[in-house]
Write an enzyme that holds these catalytic residues in place. Sequence first.
Site, short mmCIF file in Angstrom:
data_model
loop_
_atom_site.label_atom_id
_atom_site.label_comp_id
_atom_site.label_asym_id
_atom_site.label_seq_id
_atom_site.Cartn_x
_atom_site.Cartn_y
_atom_site.Cartn_z
N TRP A 101 2.69 34.78 17.81
CA TRP A 101 2.91 36.21 18.03
C TRP A 101 2.66 36.58 19.48
O TRP A 101 3.36 37.44 20.04
CB TRP A 101 2.03 37.02 17.08
CG TRP A 101 2.22 36.57 15.66
CD1 TRP A 101 1.30 35.97 14.85
CD2 TRP A 101 3.43 36.62 14.89
NE1 TRP A 101 1.85 35.66 13.63
CE2 TRP A 101 3.16 36.05 13.63
CE3 TRP A 101 4.72 37.11 15.15
CZ2 TRP A 101 4.13 35.94 12.64
CZ3 TRP A 101 5.68 37.01 14.16
CH2 TRP A 101 5.39 36.44 12.93
N ASP A 168 -2.93 43.30 19.54
CA ASP A 168 -2.28 43.13 18.24
C ASP A 168 -3.37 42.73 17.25
O ASP A 168 -3.87 41.61 17.26
CB ASP A 168 -1.21 42.04 18.35
CG ASP A 168 -0.51 41.76 17.03
OD1 ASP A 168 -0.89 42.35 16.00
OD2 ASP A 168 0.42 40.92 17.03
N LYS A 192 -1.36 43.03 5.92
CA LYS A 192 -2.44 42.05 5.82
C LYS A 192 -3.68 42.68 5.16
O LYS A 192 -4.09 42.28 4.09
CB LYS A 192 -2.83 41.53 7.21
CG LYS A 192 -1.66 41.15 8.10
CD LYS A 192 -1.07 39.81 7.74
CE LYS A 192 -0.05 39.38 8.81
NZ LYS A 192 0.58 38.10 8.49
#
Length: 356
Positions: A101, A168, A192
């Site tokens: 990511w 993030d 999540k």
Amino acid sequence: MKKYNFSAGPAVLPREVIEKAAASVLNYNNSGFSILEVSHRSKDVVAAMDQAIALVKELYGLSDEYEVLFLQGGASTQFFQIPMNFLNEEETAGYINTGAWSKKAIKDAKAYGKVNVVASSEEQNFNYIPKNISIPSDLKYLHYTSNNTIFGTQFQSLPETDVRLICDMSSDIFSKPIDVSRFDLIYAGAQKNMGPAGVTLVIVKKSALGTVSRYVPVMLDYRTHIENVSMYNTPPVFAMYVSMLTLQWIKDNGGLEAMAKRNEAKAKILYDELDRNSLFKGHSVAEDRSLMNVTFTGVSEEMENEFLDRCKKEGLDGLKGHRSVGGLRASIYNALEAEGIQKLADLMRAFEEEKA
């Protein structure tokens, strides 16, 4: 047989949240309509959005300097929306590369300004968090990914710098307290720890906006969504609503301090067995282990497949590792009960005894 969801995302949600959400799908707030069909301008949906925003502010103790947004496009949209709003072409942003990511965020940022990758753990297949990083003081911001779902690493503390931080936090948002005052922006996909896929949380410092010279499309300008309280266009109502229920569940269960203690205790169960067991080996170095995603491999691929089959038969689902690492991955987010993690650890021990 009770099943336990170890999936990396979309991931496990609290049972009571699912039950409340299911009831609202049939009849939302006794309106006679499903939440899937009511207007986002209705008073009940506006109230849910207001409550979701208030819960984020309360849980993180946000000052009036910060705004809370519920947006669409997933965390991946933030990879380009952030530099579009924060970085001029002649300016430089810093990025720490700790996984897939981070790499995607770095790639998109290069389209809007200069990028300095100040540290990377790629040479060791991202099995550690870089330490003692030399961070230039003239960076516009420093971006990092707090927890890496694929590789099972997690920042145990904030990067040591006076540069403003952007993070993030998709896979460890609301899992522990953080000092939000160090950040210009925090973003996280909900799927999540917070809710279902379809909505992205953004916490942004208002004074950090409006500093770029380029034209920013209306839908991609954070100020648009601040002015319209995340309702400039039709928001993902159901995903936002379930996220609100989950945030309320976190508050009702002791808040972020309680989540941190709960997550540390759960992770210890699995890491203790992983360190003891001769058939499995953890991917990440011990000091950087994630409390959210435990990644490990077996002594052979054949043994891993056999163990995964056993897990499924025992109701332990979603344990296959990402192709970048292989092996197994146990995602143990806030809502996963300790009993499920204990069952996995017990099965690992029993499997070792059978193979002895």
